[in-house]
Design a protein around this motif. Structure first.
Motif, mmCIF file in Angstrom:
data_model
loop_
_atom_site.group_PDB
_atom_site.id
_atom_site.type_symbol
_atom_site.label_atom_id
_atom_site.label_comp_id
_atom_site.label_asym_id
_atom_site.label_seq_id
_atom_site.Cartn_x
_atom_site.Cartn_y
_atom_site.Cartn_z
ATOM 1 N N ARG A 26 57.859 12.023 43.991
ATOM 2 C CA ARG A 26 57.734 11.737 42.628
ATOM 3 C C ARG A 26 56.296 12.208 41.704
ATOM 4 N N PHE A 27 55.721 13.294 42.561
ATOM 5 C CA PHE A 27 54.449 13.727 41.869
ATOM 6 C C PHE A 27 54.845 14.047 40.295
ATOM 7 N N LEU A 62 54.647 10.306 33.430
ATOM 8 C CA LEU A 62 54.431 9.089 33.058
ATOM 9 C C LEU A 62 53.262 8.558 32.882
ATOM 10 N N ALA A 63 52.271 9.128 33.638
ATOM 11 C CA ALA A 63 50.668 8.884 33.403
ATOM 12 C C ALA A 63 49.995 9.604 32.273
ATOM 13 N N GLY A 64 50.803 10.444 31.819
ATOM 14 C CA GLY A 64 50.149 11.326 30.519
ATOM 15 C C GLY A 64 49.546 12.456 30.808
ATOM 16 N N PHE A 65 49.343 12.975 32.074
ATOM 17 C CA PHE A 65 48.742 14.432 32.413
ATOM 18 C C PHE A 65 49.476 15.198 31.642
ATOM 19 N N THR A 66 51.077 15.186 31.680
ATOM 20 C CA THR A 66 51.711 16.101 31.093
ATOM 21 C C THR A 66 52.443 15.793 29.856
ATOM 22 N N PRO A 67 52.670 16.571 28.703
ATOM 23 C CA PRO A 67 53.595 16.043 27.691
ATOM 24 C C PRO A 67 54.765 15.900 27.843
ATOM 25 N N ARG A 68 55.518 16.556 28.907
ATOM 26 C CA ARG A 68 57.044 16.609 29.279
ATOM 27 C C ARG A 68 56.700 16.653 30.745
ATOM 28 N N LEU A 69 58.153 16.281 31.153
ATOM 29 C CA LEU A 69 58.518 16.496 32.605
ATOM 30 C C LEU A 69 58.395 17.623 33.229
ATOM 31 N N LEU A 70 57.465 18.034 34.224
ATOM 32 C CA LEU A 70 57.542 19.567 34.596
ATOM 33 C C LEU A 70 58.397 19.501 35.802
ATOM 34 N N ARG A 71 59.247 20.654 36.144
ATOM 35 C CA ARG A 71 59.830 20.966 37.220
ATOM 36 C C ARG A 71 58.796 21.750 38.158
ATOM 37 N N ALA A 72 59.048 21.705 39.512
ATOM 38 C CA ALA A 72 58.053 22.302 40.438
ATOM 39 C C ALA A 72 57.915 23.892 40.392
ATOM 40 N N ASP A 73 58.981 24.543 39.777
ATOM 41 C CA ASP A 73 58.878 25.887 39.575
ATOM 42 C C ASP A 73 58.002 26.145 38.186
ATOM 43 N N GLU A 74 57.516 24.991 37.648
ATOM 44 C CA GLU A 74 56.820 25.290 36.282
ATOM 45 C C GLU A 74 55.274 24.830 36.706
ATOM 46 N N LEU A 83 44.183 8.441 45.137
ATOM 47 C CA LEU A 83 45.584 7.906 44.522
ATOM 48 C C LEU A 83 46.658 7.889 45.710
ATOM 49 N N PRO A 84 47.624 6.906 45.612
ATOM 50 C CA PRO A 84 48.814 6.934 46.506
ATOM 51 C C PRO A 84 49.641 8.297 46.563
ATOM 52 N N ASN A 85 49.887 8.629 47.771
ATOM 53 C CA ASN A 85 50.776 9.632 48.066
ATOM 54 C C ASN A 85 51.966 9.514 47.261
ATOM 55 N N PRO A 86 52.568 10.645 46.303
ATOM 56 C CA PRO A 86 53.822 10.249 45.841
ATOM 57 C C PRO A 86 55.061 10.735 46.728
ATOM 58 N N SER A 87 54.795 11.240 47.831
ATOM 59 C CA SER A 87 55.935 11.578 48.899
ATOM 60 C C SER A 87 57.086 10.636 48.718
ATOM 61 N N GLY A 88 58.378 11.191 48.809
ATOM 62 C CA GLY A 88 59.415 10.217 48.913
ATOM 63 C C GLY A 88 59.443 9.632 50.220
ATOM 64 N N LEU A 89 58.453 9.938 51.152
ATOM 65 C CA LEU A 89 58.460 9.269 52.461
ATOM 66 C C LEU A 89 57.467 8.004 52.249
ATOM 67 N N ASN A 90 56.842 7.939 51.287
ATOM 68 C CA ASN A 90 56.003 6.588 51.218
ATOM 69 C C ASN A 90 56.567 5.852 50.081
ATOM 70 N N PHE A 117 54.993 2.197 47.696
ATOM 71 C CA PHE A 117 54.572 2.149 46.283
ATOM 72 C C PHE A 117 55.945 2.364 45.145
ATOM 73 N N THR A 118 56.227 1.588 44.214
ATOM 74 C CA THR A 118 57.340 1.903 43.456
ATOM 75 C C THR A 118 56.630 2.859 42.375
ATOM 76 N N LEU A 119 57.501 3.679 41.908
ATOM 77 C CA LEU A 119 57.199 4.421 40.652
ATOM 78 C C LEU A 119 56.066 3.938 39.453
ATOM 79 N N THR A 120 56.416 2.556 39.257
ATOM 80 C CA THR A 120 55.382 1.871 38.388
ATOM 81 C C THR A 120 54.017 1.801 38.878
ATOM 82 N N THR A 121 54.028 1.258 40.029
ATOM 83 C CA THR A 121 52.725 1.178 40.652
ATOM 84 C C THR A 121 51.940 2.580 40.948
ATOM 85 N N LEU A 122 52.873 3.514 41.437
ATOM 86 C CA LEU A 122 52.139 4.848 41.577
ATOM 87 C C LEU A 122 51.383 5.465 40.070
#
Length: 185
Positions: A57-58, A64-76, A159-166, A169-174
């Protein structure tokens, strides 16, 4: 990041990134924040991009936290530099799960990380998960958020790890945890 990574030169925002187990670190001098993962996932090494597993969920949390103005893909991932953000990992050895790492892995990798952070001088270093920082600081009990000490001149955040294995933490809490950091920038 390889053990010889400290020999690389950082000449500016367009300086080449350093190889780390088949991945590029996304770094340049003077960033607002460098996000420090525990170590590369095997899937990220396979794909050639950080946080590439669709269950991670990184990228979503950063947006969502405002670090980027749009959702980036990993290849970006290199676009992070435009927003004052960078990526590295505490340990260069890729694993299926960070639980495969031992305290000694973090302690052995700490001098390389410290040299890199001192040279690049980001304002903040955000460890994604507690394991690396707890081992490096020799503190068994560390809390989330801003830490009272610095690491190589950078303000430390946990910060909580955004891994799918973790899934603790919900997306909201992250997002709330990441937003706390972003609001200080």
């Amino acid at each position: 990041m390889q053990d010889d990574a400290t020999s690389a030169e950082f000449d500016g925002p367009d300086a080449p990134t350093m190889p780390k187990a088949g991945l590029s670190e996304i770094l340049s001098p003077g960033l607002s924040v460098v996000f420090c993962g525990l170590n590369p996932a095997l899937s990220a090494v396979r794909d050639g991009h950080n946080f590439s597993n669709p269950s991670n969920r990184f990228w979503r949390v950063l947006h969502l936290a405002g670090f980027t103005p749009r959702l980036l893909r990993a290849d970006e991932e290199r676009e992070l530099l435009q927003y004052g953000c960078g990526l590295t990992s505490a340990v260069s050895r890729p694993t299926k799960s960070a639980s495969e790492l031992k305290r000694q892995d973090y302690l052995s990798a700490a001098p390389v990380l410290e040299t890199k952070i001192r040279k690049l001088a980001p304002a903040n270093l955000a460890f994604l998960g507690k394991a690396a920082y707890a081992a490096i600081s020799l503190r068994a009990d560390v809390g989330w958020g801003r830490q009272p000490e610095e690491f190589a001149g950078a303000v430390i955040w946990l910060l909580p790890n955004p891994s799918g294995l973790n899934r603790a933490f919900t997306l909201t809490t992250l997002t709330e945890h990441y937003l706390e950091l972003r609001l200080t920038l």
